[in-house]
Design a protein around this motif. Structure first.
Motif, PDB file in Angstrom:
ATOM      1  N   THR A  65       0.835  -1.198   0.000  1.00  0.00           N
ATOM      2  CA  THR A  65       0.000   0.000   0.000  1.00  0.00           C
ATOM      3  C   THR A  65       0.871   1.249   0.000  1.00  0.00           C
ATOM      4  N   PRO A  66       0.352   2.379  -0.534  1.00  0.00           N
ATOM      5  CA  PRO A  66       1.124   3.629  -0.478  1.00  0.00           C
ATOM      6  C   PRO A  66       1.384   4.059   0.965  1.00  0.00           C
ATOM      7  N   LEU A  67       2.444   4.831   1.135  1.00  0.00           N
ATOM      8  CA  LEU A  67       2.799   5.307   2.471  1.00  0.00           C
ATOM      9  C   LEU A  67       1.648   6.076   3.106  1.00  0.00           C
ATOM     10  N   GLU A  68       0.982   6.915   2.301  1.00  0.00           N
ATOM     11  CA  GLU A  68      -0.091   7.760   2.835  1.00  0.00           C
ATOM     12  C   GLU A  68      -1.305   6.953   3.292  1.00  0.00           C
ATOM     13  N   ALA A  69      -1.448   5.711   2.812  1.00  0.00           N
ATOM     14  CA  ALA A  69      -2.594   4.904   3.235  1.00  0.00           C
ATOM     15  C   ALA A  69      -2.553   4.641   4.737  1.00  0.00           C
ATOM     16  N   THR A  70      -1.360   4.374   5.268  1.00  0.00           N
ATOM     17  CA  THR A  70      -1.215   4.197   6.710  1.00  0.00           C
ATOM     18  C   THR A  70      -1.477   5.502   7.446  1.00  0.00           C
ATOM     19  N   GLY A  71      -0.965   6.615   6.904  1.00  0.00           N
ATOM     20  CA  GLY A  71      -1.203   7.910   7.529  1.00  0.00           C
ATOM     21  C   GLY A  71      -2.677   8.255   7.578  1.00  0.00           C
ATOM     22  N   LEU A  72      -3.395   7.977   6.496  1.00  0.00           N
ATOM     23  CA  LEU A  72      -4.827   8.278   6.458  1.00  0.00           C
ATOM     24  C   LEU A  72      -5.611   7.365   7.401  1.00  0.00           C
ATOM     25  N   SER A  73      -5.151   6.132   7.580  1.00  0.00           N
ATOM     26  CA  SER A  73      -5.801   5.231   8.538  1.00  0.00           C
ATOM     27  C   SER A  73      -5.661   5.769   9.963  1.00  0.00           C
ATOM     28  N   LEU A  74      -4.429   6.148  10.331  1.00  0.00           N
ATOM     29  CA  LEU A  74      -4.212   6.731  11.653  1.00  0.00           C
ATOM     30  C   LEU A  74      -4.979   8.032  11.814  1.00  0.00           C
ATOM     31  N   ASN A  75      -4.988   8.837  10.754  1.00  0.00           N
ATOM     32  CA  ASN A  75      -5.677  10.122  10.798  1.00  0.00           C
ATOM     33  C   ASN A  75      -7.175   9.939  11.009  1.00  0.00           C
ATOM     34  N   SER A  76      -7.757   8.910  10.393  1.00  0.00           N
ATOM     35  CA  SER A  76      -9.179   8.636  10.565  1.00  0.00           C
ATOM     36  C   SER A  76      -9.500   8.296  12.015  1.00  0.00           C
ATOM     37  N   PHE A  77      -8.600   7.581  12.667  1.00  0.00           N
ATOM     38  CA  PHE A  77      -8.809   7.230  14.073  1.00  0.00           C
ATOM     39  C   PHE A  77      -8.811   8.493  14.946  1.00  0.00           C
ATOM     40  N   ALA A  78      -7.878   9.406  14.688  1.00  0.00           N
ATOM     41  CA  ALA A  78      -7.807  10.635  15.483  1.00  0.00           C
ATOM     42  C   ALA A  78      -9.013  11.530  15.221  1.00  0.00           C
ATOM     43  N   ARG A  79      -9.472  11.581  13.977  1.00  0.00           N
ATOM     44  CA  ARG A  79     -10.642  12.410  13.661  1.00  0.00           C
ATOM     45  C   ARG A  79     -11.892  11.922  14.389  1.00  0.00           C
ATOM     46  N   GLY A  80     -11.979  10.612  14.608  1.00  0.00           N
ATOM     47  CA  GLY A  80     -13.108  10.094  15.366  1.00  0.00           C
ATOM     48  C   GLY A  80     -13.141  10.637  16.785  1.00  0.00           C
ATOM     49  N   ALA A  81     -11.978  10.777  17.399  1.00  0.00           N
ATOM     50  CA  ALA A  81     -11.905  11.331  18.760  1.00  0.00           C
ATOM     51  C   ALA A  81     -12.313  12.794  18.778  1.00  0.00           C
ATOM     52  N   VAL A  82     -11.932  13.546  17.735  1.00  0.00           N
ATOM     53  CA  VAL A  82     -12.311  14.961  17.665  1.00  0.00           C
ATOM     54  C   VAL A  82     -13.824  15.101  17.608  1.00  0.00           C
ATOM     55  N   GLY A  83     -14.457  14.298  16.763  1.00  0.00           N
ATOM     56  CA  GLY A  83     -15.906  14.401  16.614  1.00  0.00           C
ATOM     57  C   GLY A  83     -16.668  14.013  17.866  1.00  0.00           C
ATOM     58  N   MET A  84     -16.287  12.911  18.502  1.00  0.00           N
ATOM     59  CA  MET A  84     -17.027  12.440  19.663  1.00  0.00           C
ATOM     60  C   MET A  84     -16.815  13.328  20.886  1.00  0.00           C
ATOM     61  N   TYR A 211      -5.059  13.924  -0.383  1.00  0.00           N
ATOM     62  CA  TYR A 211      -4.184  12.743  -0.298  1.00  0.00           C
ATOM     63  C   TYR A 211      -4.956  11.467  -0.638  1.00  0.00           C
ATOM     64  N   THR A 212      -6.202  11.382  -0.190  1.00  0.00           N
ATOM     65  CA  THR A 212      -7.011  10.186  -0.450  1.00  0.00           C
ATOM     66  C   THR A 212      -7.224   9.977  -1.940  1.00  0.00           C
ATOM     67  N   ALA A 213      -7.473  11.057  -2.661  1.00  0.00           N
ATOM     68  CA  ALA A 213      -7.758  10.946  -4.089  1.00  0.00           C
ATOM     69  C   ALA A 213      -6.577  10.415  -4.884  1.00  0.00           C
ATOM     70  N   GLU A 214      -5.362  10.531  -4.345  1.00  0.00           N
ATOM     71  CA  GLU A 214      -4.168  10.112  -5.073  1.00  0.00           C
ATOM     72  C   GLU A 214      -3.703   8.703  -4.718  1.00  0.00           C
ATOM     73  N   LEU A 215      -4.429   8.004  -3.865  1.00  0.00           N
ATOM     74  CA  LEU A 215      -3.997   6.669  -3.456  1.00  0.00           C
ATOM     75  C   LEU A 215      -4.025   5.682  -4.615  1.00  0.00           C
ATOM     76  N   SER A 216      -5.018   5.808  -5.481  1.00  0.00           N
ATOM     77  CA  SER A 216      -5.141   4.873  -6.594  1.00  0.00           C
ATOM     78  C   SER A 216      -6.008   5.479  -7.683  1.00  0.00           C
ATOM     79  N   THR A 217      -5.715   5.106  -8.935  1.00  0.00           N
ATOM     80  CA  THR A 217      -6.562   5.510 -10.061  1.00  0.00           C
ATOM     81  C   THR A 217      -7.576   4.423 -10.396  1.00  0.00           C
ATOM     82  N   ASN A 218      -7.493   3.297  -9.698  1.00  0.00           N
ATOM     83  CA  ASN A 218      -8.443   2.215  -9.893  1.00  0.00           C
ATOM     84  C   ASN A 218      -9.650   2.435  -8.995  1.00  0.00           C
ATOM     85  N   SER A 219     -10.843   2.468  -9.593  1.00  0.00           N
ATOM     86  CA  SER A 219     -12.044   2.802  -8.828  1.00  0.00           C
ATOM     87  C   SER A 219     -12.321   1.774  -7.729  1.00  0.00           C
TER      88      SER A 219
END
Length: 549
Positions: A65-84, A211-219
């Protein structure tokens, strides 16, 4: 030696980047020569990036997987804490604002000043305390609408995408730390910080989506990435919610104490997870395009949006897309306001504390899982347009019945939880159905440009439902009427969806716009036929429709 392995991996990565940028073969690089210039090729003097911790490095490189895929996974976890954490701050702010208003009433009585006989709550900073959360929603959405095009332009036209994501994450973490000190003397400052928090969160999303949009060109791969990030975000919010309910029960905290615990948890989560993700797993990106001539960075974002809006709304052929965008302006605005309005309603009318409100929202989140499954099944069975119409009908019915049956603190808890669960089903149903509907009626080849328009349209009128609720509340109307006022926006979204007409005609037009060189196909798409015949024709060119739905 783990450190040696990490260093070798980083060196290999740097070699690959040099080979890609210089256009030379791996053997030529190893030999120190370049066939195009026949001169010695030397690596750039920049040092390699700091290697991430080994456990995260292995996770990052799983399945290539691209490097940013791991970053976006971690980032999604932190964003959940912000919202709740924001959810549990609301009841505390309402309680503190109500105390401040009561103290103001007492002071006015001691000074023998006149007071409005119909105003039994008192006022603070010129408003009823029950209008606080909706006023935060109004200003948050208005400032976001004004600044979103600027954030988008910075991400699009400058090489500062990572800086936008990184510094917005830092500021979000700092705000969570400051909100730990919510009290009688600081509540209004914390309310102002909530507005800043919302604006920064939207700026952060601009960088994240880029960053998410650049992870893959495959739908198919892109869909998989998005679903995993959404799942991580959902799990994060659910874990945060369960832990906080348990802690508040064990410690027997009041609304203010629960809010402080939630902000402490969010601060610790954000500083750790945001720090790891943006330090190790996001790389700098160049500007995607230059700022247009005779324009500025600030103006370019608005010009792009306005030109796209004008093209869609002035061209009659785009009527399906036009009516859909008008629909989500109202219905998505109502769903965005549901959390703030319901929190106010549960706190003031039903006199629920933050612990009980947490249980109510736990019902919402848990019910969202079968709701998303239901939405997918209904969308495939009867098409996404009819699915969205049916969901809005259920949304309006549930909101109306909630306003009728939840009128006093004596309302049974299970009745409250049933209505909250139905809201969760509708939320899990509506959002993916809207996305699927939009993806199938936009012209092929313009998905990237029009997805930005979709996000902006959903936020454009998000300030209007809380404004309507606040207006009714300030005029002294029953809060049940204020809750039911959400149906005005759901009904408006329903009517605009009806104006789209036949779903398969809209899909056919999107295909024609993407295949204008195929004259025979375009002619066939405009032949009047029964829906089943249209469906067969359209699906011949939309083989990915079931996946999107």
């Amino acid at each position: 030696d783990n450190n040696l392995i990490a260093a070798n991996i980083n060196n290999a990565y740097n070699i690959i980047i040099i080979i890609m940028e210089d256009g030379i073969s791996p053997q030529e690089y190893l030999d120190g020569s370049d066939s195009s210039t026949n001169t010695l090729s030397t690596p750039p003097p920049t040092p390699p990036p700091t290697p991430p911790p080994q456990i995260l490095l292995r996770f990052c490189h799983a399945e290539n997987t691209p490097l940013e895929a791991t970053g976006l996974s971690l980032n999604s976890f932190a964003r959940g804490a912000v919202g709740m954490s924001t959810l549990f701050l609301g009841p505390a702010l309402l309680v503190l604002a109500k105390d401040a208003a009561s103290a103001s009433v007492v002071q006015m009585s001691n000074r023998e000043e006149g007071n409005d006989e119909n105003d039994d709550e008192g006022r603070v900073y010129g408003m009823r305390p029950t209008s606080l959360l909706t006023n935060i929603g109004i200003f948050s959405n208005l400032f976001s609408i004004l600044l979103l095009p600027l954030f988008g332009a910075i991400v699009d036209h400058t090489p500062h995408r990572k800086a936008v994501g990184q510094f917005s994450a830092i500021l979000l973490s700092l705000i969570k730390g400051l909100e730990v000190f919510v009290s009688r003397s600081t509540w209004f400052l914390v309310a102002v910080l909530q507005v800043v928090n919302f604006v920064l969160y939207n700026a952060h999303l601009c960088a994240v989506y880029a960053y998410t949009a650049e992870l893959s060109t495959n739908s198919a791969e892109q869909t998989t990435y998005n679903s995993k990030f959404q799942g991580i975000n959902y799990i994060s919010m659910l874990i945060f919610l369960i832990i906080l309910i348990l802690l508040s029960t064990i410690l027997q905290t009041d609304d203010i104490g629960t809010a402080r615990i939630s902000q402490t948890m969010a601060f610790l989560t954000c500083t750790t997870v945001f720090g790891l993700s943006w330090k190790f797993f996001f790389r700098q990106r160049p500007a995607l395009r230059k700022v247009p001539e005779n324009s500025t960075l600030f103006a370019s974002g608005f010009q792009k949006l306005s030109s796209t809006f004008f093209h869609i709304y002035s061209n009659q052929q785009w009527h399906a897309l036009r009516y859909f965008l008008l629909s989500i302006m109202l219905s998505e605005g109502a769903t965005a306001a549901l959390s703030t309005i319901s929190t106010t309603y549960l706190t003031h009318v039903l006199e629920m504390n933050s612990h009980q409100i947490g249980k109510a929202f736990l019902c919402v989140f848990v019910a969202g899982i079968p709701g998303s499954k239901l939405g997918g099944w209904v969308g495939v069975t009867i098409n996404p347009l009819r699915s969205a119409l049916l969901c809005l009908i259920v949304f309006m019915a549930n909101t109306t019945l909630a306003a009728v049956f939840m009128k006093s603190p004596e309302t049974s808890a299970w009745v409250i939880y049933v209505f909250c669960a139905m809201w969760g089903v509708c939320l899990g149903w509506l959002h993916p159905t809207h996305a699927a509907l939009y993806c199938t009626i936009i012209p092929r080849g313009q998905e990237s440009e029009l997805m930005g328009l979709y996000i902006f349209s959903g936020a454009l009128l998000a300030w209007l439902p809380p404004f309507f609720f606040t207006l009714l509340n300030e005029l002294g109307a029953s809060m049940s009427i204020g809750l039911a006022s959400l149906n005005v926006f759901f009904a408006g979204g329903f009517v605009f969806l009806l104006c789209i007409g036949d779903y398969w005609d809209a899909v056919g037009f999107a295909l024609v716009r993407g295949r204008e060189d195929d004259v025979d196909y375009a002619v066939n798409c405009h032949v009047g036929s029964k829906n089943n015949e249209k469906k067969s024709l359209w699906l011949g060119g939309v083989q990915h429709l079931p996946e999107i739905t």
